[in-house]
Design a protein around this motif. Structure first.
Motif, short mmCIF file in Angstrom:
data_model
loop_
_atom_site.label_atom_id
_atom_site.label_comp_id
_atom_site.label_asym_id
_atom_site.label_seq_id
_atom_site.Cartn_x
_atom_site.Cartn_y
_atom_site.Cartn_z
N ALA A 191 -0.61 10.63 -9.55
CA ALA A 191 -0.62 9.48 -8.65
C ALA A 191 -0.18 9.86 -7.24
O ALA A 191 -0.74 9.38 -6.25
N TYR A 192 0.81 10.74 -7.12
CA TYR A 192 1.28 11.10 -5.78
C TYR A 192 0.21 11.85 -4.99
O TYR A 192 0.11 11.71 -3.78
N ARG A 193 -0.62 12.63 -5.68
CA ARG A 193 -1.71 13.34 -5.00
C ARG A 193 -2.78 12.35 -4.51
O ARG A 193 -3.30 12.49 -3.40
N ILE A 194 -3.08 11.36 -5.34
CA ILE A 194 -4.05 10.33 -4.94
C ILE A 194 -3.52 9.57 -3.72
O ILE A 194 -4.25 9.32 -2.76
N SER A 195 -2.24 9.21 -3.75
CA SER A 195 -1.63 8.51 -2.62
C SER A 195 -1.74 9.32 -1.34
O SER A 195 -2.11 8.80 -0.28
N TYR A 196 -1.42 10.61 -1.44
CA TYR A 196 -1.50 11.48 -0.26
C TYR A 196 -2.93 11.51 0.28
O TYR A 196 -3.16 11.35 1.48
N GLU A 197 -3.90 11.70 -0.61
CA GLU A 197 -5.29 11.82 -0.18
C GLU A 197 -5.83 10.52 0.40
O GLU A 197 -6.63 10.54 1.34
N ASP B 137 12.36 13.91 -3.46
CA ASP B 137 12.69 14.48 -4.78
C ASP B 137 12.57 13.48 -5.91
O ASP B 137 13.20 13.64 -6.95
N ASN B 138 11.79 12.43 -5.73
CA ASN B 138 11.61 11.43 -6.77
C ASN B 138 10.18 11.56 -7.31
O ASN B 138 9.23 11.18 -6.64
N PRO B 139 10.02 12.11 -8.53
CA PRO B 139 8.67 12.34 -9.04
C PRO B 139 7.83 11.07 -9.20
O PRO B 139 6.61 11.13 -9.16
N ALA B 140 8.46 9.92 -9.34
CA ALA B 140 7.72 8.66 -9.49
C ALA B 140 7.30 8.06 -8.15
O ALA B 140 6.54 7.09 -8.12
N CYS B 141 7.75 8.64 -7.05
CA CYS B 141 7.45 8.09 -5.72
C CYS B 141 6.03 8.44 -5.29
O CYS B 141 5.60 9.59 -5.39
N VAL B 142 5.32 7.42 -4.78
CA VAL B 142 3.97 7.62 -4.24
C VAL B 142 3.88 7.16 -2.79
O VAL B 142 2.78 6.98 -2.27
N ASN B 143 5.02 6.97 -2.13
CA ASN B 143 5.01 6.60 -0.71
C ASN B 143 4.48 7.79 0.08
O ASN B 143 5.09 8.85 0.10
N PRO B 144 3.33 7.63 0.75
CA PRO B 144 2.76 8.78 1.47
C PRO B 144 3.68 9.34 2.56
O PRO B 144 3.57 10.51 2.91
N ARG B 145 4.60 8.53 3.06
CA ARG B 145 5.55 9.03 4.06
C ARG B 145 6.56 10.00 3.45
O ARG B 145 7.23 10.72 4.17
N HIS B 146 6.68 10.00 2.14
CA HIS B 146 7.60 10.90 1.44
C HIS B 146 6.90 12.15 0.93
O HIS B 146 7.53 12.98 0.28
#
Length: 125
Positions: free
Chosen positions: A43-49, A66-75
């Motif tokens: 999910a974090y990769r999708i958010s970044y893209e 350092d939060n693996p569940a985070c998908v905030n693109p600013r992080h």
């Protein structure tokens, strides 16, 4: 995909972690199905893209928070595996047992830096 993605995100303030509420792997990273018969995507990769475009070849996505569940693109930011390993050590996220076998010059040793007792990782006897 875009609409389906955001229904699994607990979106908070711009500077806060946006937590993935959908399926997660054993390490806490969000997974989302991208198509029938395909492996789930992180999910974090999708958010970044969705925010910044394709991830450049040879780079991975790192969490500033350092939060693996985070998908905030600013992080999220790109970097190399070496950058990620350095972050792991600097932020004290490493498994101490995995560092016992590291020696200078050994595969995977990245000059991890001093431990709290002043010795380098892997040099204790």
């Amino acid at each position: 995909m875009h609409i389906r993605f955001w229904k699994y995100v607990d979106q908070r303030g711009d500077s806060e972690c946006w937590l993935w509420t959908g399926a997660k792997d054993g390490r806490g990273y969000g997974n989302i199905s991208v198509g029938a018969g395909e492996s789930p995507a992180k999910a974090y990769r999708i958010s970044y893209e969705m925010r910044y475009g394709p991830i450049p070849d040879g780079l991975l996505i790192r969490h500033r928070c350092d939060n693996p569940a985070c998908v905030n693109p600013r992080h999220l930011e790109t970097g190399t595996q070496k950058d990620n390993a350095r972050d792991m050590v600097q932020r004290n996220r490493q498994n101490p047992k995995s560092l016992l076998n590291l020696r200078p010059g050994a595969q995977g040793f990245h000059g991890a830096g001093p431990q709290s007792n002043g010795e380098r990782y892997g040099t204790r006897s």
